[in-house]
Design a protein around this motif. Structure first.
Motif, PDB file in Angstrom:
ATOM      1  N   CYS A 479      26.342  10.175 -22.749  1.00  0.00           N
ATOM      2  CA  CYS A 479      27.783   9.949 -22.604  1.00  0.00           C
ATOM      3  C   CYS A 479      28.094   8.709 -21.780  1.00  0.00           C
ATOM      4  O   CYS A 479      29.227   8.210 -21.802  1.00  0.00           O
ATOM      5  CB  CYS A 479      28.450  11.179 -21.978  1.00  0.00           C
ATOM      6  SG  CYS A 479      28.523  12.605 -23.080  1.00  0.00           S
ATOM      7  N   VAL A 480      27.133   8.227 -21.036  1.00  0.00           N
ATOM      8  CA  VAL A 480      27.309   6.960 -20.326  1.00  0.00           C
ATOM      9  C   VAL A 480      27.154   5.787 -21.296  1.00  0.00           C
ATOM     10  O   VAL A 480      27.927   4.822 -21.261  1.00  0.00           O
ATOM     11  CB  VAL A 480      26.279   6.827 -19.175  1.00  0.00           C
ATOM     12  CG1 VAL A 480      26.305   5.420 -18.596  1.00  0.00           C
ATOM     13  CG2 VAL A 480      26.573   7.851 -18.090  1.00  0.00           C
ATOM     14  N   ILE A 481      26.196   5.893 -22.193  1.00  0.00           N
ATOM     15  CA  ILE A 481      25.841   4.767 -23.069  1.00  0.00           C
ATOM     16  C   ILE A 481      26.711   4.707 -24.327  1.00  0.00           C
ATOM     17  O   ILE A 481      27.335   3.677 -24.619  1.00  0.00           O
ATOM     18  CB  ILE A 481      24.345   4.859 -23.457  1.00  0.00           C
ATOM     19  CG1 ILE A 481      23.467   4.776 -22.206  1.00  0.00           C
ATOM     20  CG2 ILE A 481      23.987   3.758 -24.453  1.00  0.00           C
ATOM     21  CD1 ILE A 481      22.025   5.137 -22.441  1.00  0.00           C
ATOM     22  N   ILE A 482      26.774   5.802 -25.068  1.00  0.00           N
ATOM     23  CA  ILE A 482      27.411   5.788 -26.394  1.00  0.00           C
ATOM     24  C   ILE A 482      28.893   5.405 -26.345  1.00  0.00           C
ATOM     25  O   ILE A 482      29.326   4.485 -27.064  1.00  0.00           O
ATOM     26  CB  ILE A 482      27.214   7.147 -27.100  1.00  0.00           C
ATOM     27  CG1 ILE A 482      25.732   7.412 -27.345  1.00  0.00           C
ATOM     28  CG2 ILE A 482      27.975   7.175 -28.434  1.00  0.00           C
ATOM     29  CD1 ILE A 482      25.412   8.827 -27.791  1.00  0.00           C
ATOM     30  N   PRO A 483      29.735   6.057 -25.515  1.00  0.00           N
ATOM     31  CA  PRO A 483      31.163   5.717 -25.532  1.00  0.00           C
ATOM     32  C   PRO A 483      31.438   4.262 -25.163  1.00  0.00           C
ATOM     33  O   PRO A 483      32.297   3.614 -25.775  1.00  0.00           O
ATOM     34  CB  PRO A 483      31.765   6.666 -24.493  1.00  0.00           C
ATOM     35  CG  PRO A 483      30.783   7.755 -24.329  1.00  0.00           C
ATOM     36  CD  PRO A 483      29.460   7.141 -24.567  1.00  0.00           C
ATOM     37  N   ASN A 484      30.717   3.733 -24.178  1.00  0.00           N
ATOM     38  CA  ASN A 484      30.993   2.369 -23.730  1.00  0.00           C
ATOM     39  C   ASN A 484      30.568   1.330 -24.762  1.00  0.00           C
ATOM     40  O   ASN A 484      31.221   0.290 -24.912  1.00  0.00           O
ATOM     41  CB  ASN A 484      30.319   2.118 -22.378  1.00  0.00           C
ATOM     42  CG  ASN A 484      31.041   2.824 -21.254  1.00  0.00           C
ATOM     43  OD1 ASN A 484      32.224   2.604 -21.017  1.00  0.00           O
ATOM     44  ND2 ASN A 484      30.345   3.725 -20.560  1.00  0.00           N
ATOM     45  N   ILE A 485      29.494   1.603 -25.493  1.00  0.00           N
ATOM     46  CA  ILE A 485      29.115   0.707 -26.592  1.00  0.00           C
ATOM     47  C   ILE A 485      30.204   0.714 -27.659  1.00  0.00           C
ATOM     48  O   ILE A 485      30.605  -0.342 -28.178  1.00  0.00           O
ATOM     49  CB  ILE A 485      27.762   1.137 -27.202  1.00  0.00           C
ATOM     50  CG1 ILE A 485      26.630   0.861 -26.210  1.00  0.00           C
ATOM     51  CG2 ILE A 485      27.507   0.402 -28.518  1.00  0.00           C
ATOM     52  CD1 ILE A 485      25.269   1.357 -26.666  1.00  0.00           C
TER      53      ILE A 485
END
Length: 510
Positions: A479-485
């Motif tokens: 949830c840190v990586i996917i949404p911000n990408i």
């Protein structure tokens, strides 16, 4: 007095985040120990008392915000006499407020049992417990609380955060030790006494810092009639706003307790605790920015302030969107791990509470600018309409849909009244040279993008199977990586993204 806006905001955010880490993490452990040691009914009673006292806190009427706003100009001009007169006026007001809260609390005592559906717990005296909670609230106003306004007006909230970190941290550590090692229902009395003792200590620490750092500010002199009129007008608008906030937050627990029961009050507040924790972290940002924005509105052009407003809103809503995605994807796993399946609601609850969080946060930057511009009186009608709508919907929807109805009853006026109506007021009275349509268009795009990113992230993370703490950590990293990408992919070509990137680049170089 020259205020270094960026430096103070950075310092305040740093101290505020440390504070939030302590005051959110430790109470989480305390709340967990409370559930397993004293039971969900007593935790529901604790939530009910807190909500009732939040209602009584309306007696403050918003004087603190009005006084702090009134200090911006004399602080900038080094007008010590006016600041001292404001401080003296504030002390008198807070003595009255503390007394009203005490009297109001005593008046509520005979009706305590009427606010609980079913039987009240009988092992402890709920009247003694409520009086202890009442004293904790009243002493907040009666013991030097007025001095904290100096730290807020000079943008030194880092001192307030530091003291709160120390006193709240010690409070929670002692409460946790009591709950873990004293296996008796009577530990609840000591639990509340600890809170009361450190409330007194916190007020004394803030007062000592003000006396040492700003010895020139003493309670002396009197405000002129015109100055009192201005403050009273601002307070009139703030009073309605405070009542509106109270109906939005505190009344929810009271309605759940009165119509559903104490156990569901605990379950509701467990879910709300997660939302409120993230809200608390994000509020550090807006609180740290408030005095700096107030200074900017007084010294910069409208064009410069609107550019800043657009950048801040974009960055803040990005953070709010990321938090919303993470909240929805982790809610059920976290609640099951924390309190067990018996105190966990279906997935629908995670969705509704996540929407509530996002609806609350998209208003924050606009509210910060509205407060910095002192537009409380202009907002009075918006607050009244939102308040009445919230109460009516609470009463109707809690009977139709239970706890889901309570949250929905808050979301509807937040979007239709607070966001839309509140935005119109800011553009009508301050951003007069700009169209509100651009603001609405931007936020509609942000909401649609957040919804799409939430669905994408949910459909990816649901394949991360398992249980326990390690499973939660792996899912959180996703949830840190996917949404911000995904946010970068959606926003990369927009003007607001480019302006925000340049702004952040300048601040990093500074």
């Amino acid at each position: 007095m020259k205020i270094e806006r960026t430096k103070n905001a950075t310092r305040n955010i740093g101290a505020g985040l440390i504070n939030k880490f302590v005051v959110l993490l430790l109470p989480f452990f305390v709340r967990t120990a409370f559930i397993y040691n004293l039971g969900s009914e007593y935790l529901g009673l604790n939530s009910l008392f807190s909500s009732i006292l939040s209602v009584l806190n309306v007696a403050e009427l918003g004087f603190s915000s009005a006084i702090v706003f009134s200090m911006y100009d004399p602080i900038a001009k080094d007008d010590d006499d006016t600041i001292c007169a404001l401080l003296s006026y504030y002390r008198k007001i807070y003595k009255v407020v503390g007394s009203i809260i005490l009297v109001g609390g005593v008046a509520i005592l005979p009706f305590l049992t009427k606010l609980v559906k079913g039987d009240c717990p009988t092992e402890l005296n709920i009247y003694i417990l409520f009086i202890m909670y009442l004293l904790n609230t009243a002493l907040t106003y009666l013991l030097f609380a007025y001095k904290k306004s100096i730290l807020e007006a000079t943008q030194r909230n880092d001192y307030i955060s530091m003291n709160d970190t120390i006193t709240t941290g010690l409070t929670n550590v002692i409460q946790l030790i009591l709950l873990l090692f004293w296996k008796s229902i009577y530990v609840y009395y000591l639990y509340v006494m600890t809170m009361l003792a450190f409330t007194i200590i916190n007020n004394i620490l803030n007062a000592r810092i003000v006396d040492k750092k700003y010895p020139q500010y003493k309670c002396r002199g009197k405000l002129g009639e015109e100055e009192r009129k201005v403050i009273k007008k601002q307070v009139s608008g703030l009073m309605v706003s405070r009542i509106c906030q109270m109906t939005r937050n505190s009344f929810d627990s009271i309605f759940v307790s009165a119509f559903i029961g104490l156990t569901m009050t605990t379950i509701y507040n467990n879910y709300y605790y997660v939302v409120n924790s993230v809200v608390g972290v994000m509020n550090v940002i807006t609180s740290a920015m408030l005095a700096g924005i107030g200074n900017s509105l007084a010294s910069e052009t409208q064009e410069k302030n609107y550019e800043d407003f657009s950048i801040f809103n974009f960055i803040y809503v990005w953070l709010a969107g990321w938090a919303t995605v993470t909240m929805f994807c982790l809610y059920q796993d976290f609640m099951t791990l924390w309190v067990g399946k018996d105190l966990t609601l279906p997935l629908l609850a995670a969705g509704i509470f996540s929407i509530y969080f996002y609806a609350l946060k998209i208003c924050d930057i606009r509210i910060t600018y509205t407060s910095a511009a002192g537009l409380w009186w202009e907002n009075r009608n918006r607050s009244i309409i939102e308040m009445i709508t919230n109460i009516i919907l609470n009463y109707i929807l809690v009977q139709l849909y239970g706890v889901y109805g309570i949250v929905t009853a808050t979301i509807i006026p937040l979007v239709l009244i607070n966001f839309i109506f509140g935005g119109q007021i800011l553009f009508k009275y301050y951003f007069t040279e700009f169209s509100i349509l651009g603001y609405f268009k931007d936020n509609i795009i942000y909401a649609v993008v957040t919804a799409m990113v939430t669905l994408c992230t949910w459909n990816i993370t649901k394949y991360i199977t398992g249980s326990g703490f390690l499973h939660l950590i792996i899912k959180a990293l996703a949830c840190v990586i996917i949404p911000n990408i995904l946010f970068i992919l959606f926003y990369a070509r927009t003007n607001n993204f480019k302006m925000a990137r340049k702004w952040i680049g300048r601040k990093i170089r500074i």
